[in-house]
Structures are given as structure tokens and as C-alpha cells.
Design a protein around this motif. Structure first.
Motif, PDB file in Angstrom:
ATOM      1  N   ILE A   1       0.855  -1.183   0.000  1.00 43.78           N
ATOM      2  CA  ILE A   1       0.000   0.000   0.000  1.00 43.78           C
ATOM      3  C   ILE A   1       0.890   1.231   0.000  1.00 43.78           C
ATOM      4  CG2 ILE A   1      -1.720   1.326   1.277  1.00 43.78           C
ATOM      5  CD1 ILE A   1      -2.781  -1.299   2.353  1.00 43.78           C
ATOM      6  N   GLN A   2       0.703   2.061  -1.000  1.00 41.95           N
ATOM      7  CA  GLN A   2       1.488   3.286  -1.107  1.00 41.95           C
ATOM      8  C   GLN A   2       0.726   4.421  -0.437  1.00 41.95           C
ATOM      9  OE1 GLN A   2       2.481   4.355  -5.102  1.00 41.95           O
ATOM     10  NE2 GLN A   2       3.388   6.291  -4.511  1.00 41.95           N
ATOM     11  N   LYS A   3       1.416   5.154   0.402  1.00 45.29           N
ATOM     12  CA  LYS A   3       0.813   6.293   1.089  1.00 45.29           C
ATOM     13  C   LYS A   3       0.492   7.391   0.066  1.00 45.29           C
ATOM     14  CE  LYS A   3       1.861   9.738   4.579  1.00 45.29           C
ATOM     15  NZ  LYS A   3       2.891  10.291   5.439  1.00 45.29           N
ATOM     16  N   PRO A   4      -0.718   7.981   0.128  1.00 44.90           N
ATOM     17  CA  PRO A   4      -1.060   9.081  -0.771  1.00 44.90           C
ATOM     18  C   PRO A   4      -0.089  10.249  -0.594  1.00 44.90           C
ATOM     19  CG  PRO A   4      -3.011   8.266   0.319  1.00 44.90           C
ATOM     20  CD  PRO A   4      -1.823   7.610   0.979  1.00 44.90           C
ATOM     21  N   ASN A   5       0.228  10.904  -1.686  1.00 49.94           N
ATOM     22  CA  ASN A   5       1.178  12.015  -1.679  1.00 49.94           C
ATOM     23  C   ASN A   5       0.429  13.338  -1.579  1.00 49.94           C
ATOM     24  OD1 ASN A   5       3.093  13.947  -2.137  1.00 49.94           O
ATOM     25  ND2 ASN A   5       3.843  13.082  -4.053  1.00 49.94           N
ATOM     26  N   PRO A   6       0.435  14.013  -0.423  1.00 50.49           N
ATOM     27  CA  PRO A   6      -0.317  15.257  -0.267  1.00 50.49           C
ATOM     28  C   PRO A   6       0.249  16.424  -1.076  1.00 50.49           C
ATOM     29  CG  PRO A   6       0.966  14.809   1.682  1.00 50.49           C
ATOM     30  CD  PRO A   6       1.103  13.605   0.799  1.00 50.49           C
ATOM     31  N   ALA A   7       1.430  16.248  -1.672  1.00 48.83           N
ATOM     32  CA  ALA A   7       2.002  17.322  -2.490  1.00 48.83           C
ATOM     33  C   ALA A   7       1.365  17.381  -3.879  1.00 48.83           C
ATOM     34  CB  ALA A   7       3.515  17.137  -2.619  1.00 48.83           C
TER      35      ALA A   7
ATOM     36  N   ALA B   1      -6.875  13.178  -4.097  1.00 50.42           N
ATOM     37  CA  ALA B   1      -8.161  12.551  -3.783  1.00 50.42           C
ATOM     38  C   ALA B   1      -8.304  11.208  -4.481  1.00 50.42           C
ATOM     39  CB  ALA B   1      -9.310  13.476  -4.181  1.00 50.42           C
ATOM     40  N   GLU B   2      -7.816  11.100  -5.711  1.00 48.05           N
ATOM     41  CA  GLU B   2      -7.882   9.833  -6.434  1.00 48.05           C
ATOM     42  C   GLU B   2      -7.031   8.773  -5.734  1.00 48.05           C
ATOM     43  OE1 GLU B   2      -6.810  10.871 -10.430  1.00 48.05           O
ATOM     44  OE2 GLU B   2      -8.708  11.919 -10.776  1.00 48.05           O
TER      45      GLU B   2
ATOM     46  N   ALA C   1      -8.602   5.459  -3.925  1.00 47.11           N
ATOM     47  CA  ALA C   1      -8.173   4.127  -4.341  1.00 47.11           C
ATOM     48  C   ALA C   1      -7.915   3.248  -3.114  1.00 47.11           C
ATOM     49  CB  ALA C   1      -6.925   4.211  -5.208  1.00 47.11           C
ATOM     50  N   LEU C   2      -7.414   3.856  -2.042  1.00 44.75           N
ATOM     51  CA  LEU C   2      -7.151   3.108  -0.811  1.00 44.75           C
ATOM     52  C   LEU C   2      -8.399   2.971   0.044  1.00 44.75           C
ATOM     53  CD1 LEU C   2      -3.722   4.668   0.193  1.00 44.75           C
ATOM     54  CD2 LEU C   2      -4.135   2.369  -0.679  1.00 44.75           C
ATOM     55  N   TRP C   3      -9.192   4.039   0.099  1.00 40.27           N
ATOM     56  CA  TRP C   3     -10.383   4.066   0.955  1.00 40.27           C
ATOM     57  C   TRP C   3     -11.573   4.550   0.126  1.00 40.27           C
ATOM     58  CZ3 TRP C   3      -5.840   6.689   2.629  1.00 40.27           C
ATOM     59  CH2 TRP C   3      -5.074   5.960   3.541  1.00 40.27           C
ATOM     60  N   PRO C   4     -12.328   3.642  -0.486  1.00 39.19           N
ATOM     61  CA  PRO C   4     -13.429   4.027  -1.378  1.00 39.19           C
ATOM     62  C   PRO C   4     -14.502   4.895  -0.731  1.00 39.19           C
ATOM     63  CG  PRO C   4     -12.955   1.690  -1.564  1.00 39.19           C
ATOM     64  CD  PRO C   4     -12.151   2.213  -0.407  1.00 39.19           C
ATOM     65  N   GLN C   5     -14.602   4.884   0.598  1.00 35.17           N
ATOM     66  CA  GLN C   5     -15.631   5.686   1.256  1.00 35.17           C
ATOM     67  C   GLN C   5     -15.291   7.172   1.282  1.00 35.17           C
ATOM     68  OE1 GLN C   5     -13.437   3.702   2.685  1.00 35.17           O
ATOM     69  NE2 GLN C   5     -13.035   4.216   4.818  1.00 35.17           N
TER      70      GLN C   5
ATOM     71  N   LYS D   1      -9.808  20.141   4.066  1.00 35.56           N
ATOM     72  CA  LYS D   1      -9.675  21.160   3.024  1.00 35.56           C
ATOM     73  C   LYS D   1      -8.541  20.704   2.112  1.00 35.56           C
ATOM     74  CE  LYS D   1      -9.130  26.127   2.282  1.00 35.56           C
ATOM     75  NZ  LYS D   1      -8.029  26.128   1.350  1.00 35.56           N
ATOM     76  N   ALA D   2      -8.889  20.316   0.893  1.00 35.15           N
ATOM     77  CA  ALA D   2      -7.923  19.698  -0.015  1.00 35.15           C
ATOM     78  C   ALA D   2      -7.212  20.692  -0.925  1.00 35.15           C
ATOM     79  CB  ALA D   2      -8.626  18.643  -0.870  1.00 35.15           C
TER      80      ALA D   2
END
Length: 124
Positions: free
Chosen positions: A4-10, A17-18, A22-26, A71-72
Motif C-alpha cells: 500500500i502506497q501512502k497518498p502524496n499530499p504534495a 483525492a484519487e 483508491a485506498l479508501w473508497p468511502q 480542506k484539499a
């Protein structure tokens, strides 16, 4: 075993968000330009194209629901969360604001005292 690759907030908000979805569909990404009332979506990444107000349901109607909002985007726009019932409030105030990118808040109903409690979780 799956890696599992950690999402990159940069990344830009949409790509971030994609990765998260992909990791957490909810988890849902909402691009909002106005106010909206929360109901069934419990985890939201919000891309605020203007100042946005999210309205929580009444504590008595929320059941055991907890809402998570983030806030994304990196704009100067504010993400404000308020309660449908002004008397309920959030942490003793009428509303709760997030101004920085990738800052999360968990909002939980306090059914004993009839109010919302916000826990701030600083993101990346």
C-alpha cells in the motif's frame, strides 16, 4: 501481500483525492462553490472554489455518525462547518473553520449535551 502506497499530499487536490479514494473508497472528493448539508457522506475532501459552509445535521438526527472533513485545496478560501441547530454549536462556538490545505477535522455528536465536538487532525 499487497503493498500500500501512502497518498502524496504534495499532488494537486484531484490527484491526491484519487490516490486516497483508491485506498479508501468511502472517501469522497467534493468540489464545492457554495454551502451544502452533510448527510450520508462521512469522509469528505473538499476543494473550495469559494468560501464554503458545510452544515452538520442535528446531533439527535445523526445517530452514531462521525464526519471527517479536509480542506484539499491551497486557496485562501475557508471551509467552515456549522450545525443545523445553532444552539448545538461546535466546541462551544457557532462554527468551526479550516483555512489550511490538508487539515482534517473529525466531528462527533455529543448526544448527552446536545452539541458537536471537533477534533482537529493536522494533515501533511
Amino acid at each position: 501481500m499487497r503493498s500500500i502506497q501512502k497518498p502524496n499530499p504534495a499532488l494537486p487536490p484531484q490527484e491526491f483525492a484519487e490516490q486516497v479514494s483508491a485506498l479508501w473508497p468511502q472517501v469522497k472528493l467534493r468540489t464545492l462553490a457554495s454551502s451544502t448539508t452533510l448527510s450520508s457522506d462521512s469522509i469528505l475532501l473538499v476543494s473550495a472554489t469559494t468560501n464554503v459552509v458545510l452544515t452538520l445535521p442535528r446531533v439527535s438526527q445523526a445517530g452514531s455518525a462521525a464526519f471527517y472533513v479536509c480542506k484539499a485545496d491551497s486557496t485562501a478560501n475557508t471551509l467552515t462547518v456549522s450545525s443545523a441547530a445553532a444552539a448545538e454549536g461546535i466546541n462551544g462556538s457557532a462554527s468551526y473553520s479550516i483555512v489550511s490545505q490538508y487539515v482534517w477535522a473529525q466531528l462527533v455528536g455529543d448526544h448527552i449535551n446536545g452539541r458537536w465536538i471537533a477534533f482537529r487532525v493536522v494533515g501533511a
